[in-house]
Design an enzyme around this catalytic site. Structure first.
Site, short mmCIF file in Angstrom:
data_model
loop_
_atom_site.label_atom_id
_atom_site.label_comp_id
_atom_site.label_asym_id
_atom_site.label_seq_id
_atom_site.Cartn_x
_atom_site.Cartn_y
_atom_site.Cartn_z
N PRO A 95 44.50 57.29 47.23
CA PRO A 95 43.89 57.78 45.99
C PRO A 95 44.89 58.09 44.88
CG PRO A 95 42.76 58.72 47.87
CD PRO A 95 43.92 57.95 48.42
N ASP A 105 43.88 33.71 34.23
CA ASP A 105 45.00 33.76 35.19
C ASP A 105 46.13 32.81 34.80
OD1 ASP A 105 43.75 35.68 36.78
OD2 ASP A 105 42.60 34.15 37.82
N LYS A 109 42.55 44.91 41.43
CA LYS A 109 42.04 45.06 42.81
C LYS A 109 42.70 46.25 43.49
CE LYS A 109 40.28 40.49 43.57
NZ LYS A 109 40.80 39.79 42.40
N LYS A 164 38.89 38.90 31.83
CA LYS A 164 39.43 39.55 33.03
C LYS A 164 40.89 39.15 33.18
CE LYS A 164 38.65 38.11 37.35
NZ LYS A 164 40.00 38.10 37.94
P1 BMP Z 1 38.71 30.67 39.17
O1 BMP Z 1 37.42 30.50 38.35
O2 BMP Z 1 39.88 29.98 38.55
O3 BMP Z 1 38.51 30.34 40.61
O4 BMP Z 1 39.11 32.23 39.10
C1 BMP Z 1 38.38 33.23 39.74
C2 BMP Z 1 38.92 34.59 39.37
O5 BMP Z 1 38.17 35.58 40.06
C3 BMP Z 1 40.37 34.83 39.76
O6 BMP Z 1 40.92 35.73 38.82
C4 BMP Z 1 40.28 35.52 41.10
O7 BMP Z 1 41.37 36.38 41.34
C5 BMP Z 1 38.99 36.32 40.94
N1 BMP Z 1 38.26 36.58 42.20
C6 BMP Z 1 37.85 35.55 43.02
O8 BMP Z 1 38.07 34.38 42.75
N2 BMP Z 1 37.18 35.86 44.17
C7 BMP Z 1 36.89 37.14 44.54
O9 BMP Z 1 36.28 37.34 45.58
C8 BMP Z 1 37.29 38.19 43.69
C9 BMP Z 1 37.96 37.90 42.51
O10 BMP Z 1 38.31 38.87 41.70
#
Ligand code: BMP
Length: 207
Positions: free
Chosen positions: A64, A9, A59, A31
């Site tokens: 649809p 990110d 997300k 991701k």
């Molecule tokens: P981090 O390890 O920096 O907290 O990042 C987590 C990643 O997972 C981010 O890309 C966030 O958008 C995603 N994410 C999340 O943190 N919680 C969710 O419930 C779903 C996610 O996709």
């Protein structure tokens, strides 16, 4: 043994690619989410795919038709998988699956967010059941709530469970793998570290 998915990110494209290259031997996939794609353009999916398979975390949560367009763009640009919000409903998840099939791609369904249980607590298990019934490839489950991962594992059987929320959001990598995760999704703990490669290596030993 579980996999590590790098959540990239970052908005600095050069830094993002550098970190992806640095940690590539310890991660199974990268991701990408809106911060990077909106900064770098959608071509970043193809570029990162040369390093590791890319999961497009858009997300998807629209009607649809619009959802199918988003999925199509992700796969056309080289994504191996997309993430869709389960709360958008069966029809949305199904069209995304239909698009994925054309590209031999995968679909992961968000059951509940790590940041909130407020509304998700009433629907999360139901979403997990839907993901299984529709034949999705896996779910996204909260890595900062190992008890929920355990419960969701019982529902989805052999579907893959990918868990964000490790590290900065309080989740414990080992606990979540013991609870049934196939992969942990880790962002800031890796890319903000002084030595991202070392952190990725240590995590890989843990899981
Ligand atoms: P981090 O390890 O920096 O907290 O990042 C987590 C990643 O997972 C981010 O890309 C966030 O958008 C995603 N994410 C999340 O943190 N919680 C969710 O419930 C779903 C996610 O996709």
């Amino acid at each position: 043994m579980a996999d590590i998915v790098l959540a990239l990110d970052l908005t600095d494209v050069k830094k993002a690619v550098k970190i992806a290259e640095e940690v590539s031997e310890y991660v199974s996939a990268i991701k990408v989410n809106y911060p990077l794609v909106l900064s770098a353009g959608v071509d970043i999916i193809g570029k990162l795919s040369e390093i590791k398979p890319v999961i497009a975390d858009f997300k998807i949560a629209d009607i649809p038709y619009t959802s199918s367009l988003i999925a199509e763009i992700a796969f056309k640009n080289g994504a191996k998988a997309v993430i869709v919000h389960g709360f958008a409903g069966k029809e949305t998840v199904q069209v995304v699956l239909d698009v994925a099939k054309k590209f031999n791609g995968e679909v992961y369904v968000v059951t509940e967010l790590t940041s909130s249980t407020e509304f998700f607590k009433d629907v999360s298990n139901k979403i997990a059941r839907m993901a299984k019934e529709l034949g999705c490839h896996g779910i996204i489950a909260p890595g900062n709530r190992a008890d929920r991962v355990k419960e969701l594992r019982k529902i989805v059987g052999r579907l893959k469970i990918l868990c964000p929320g490790i590290g900065v959001q309080g989740g414990d990598a080992k606990a979540v793998v013991e609870a049934g995760a196939d992969a942990i999704i880790v962002g800031r703990s890796i890319y903000n570290a002084e030595n991202p490669k070392k952190v990725a290596e240590e995590l890989s030993k843990l899981v």
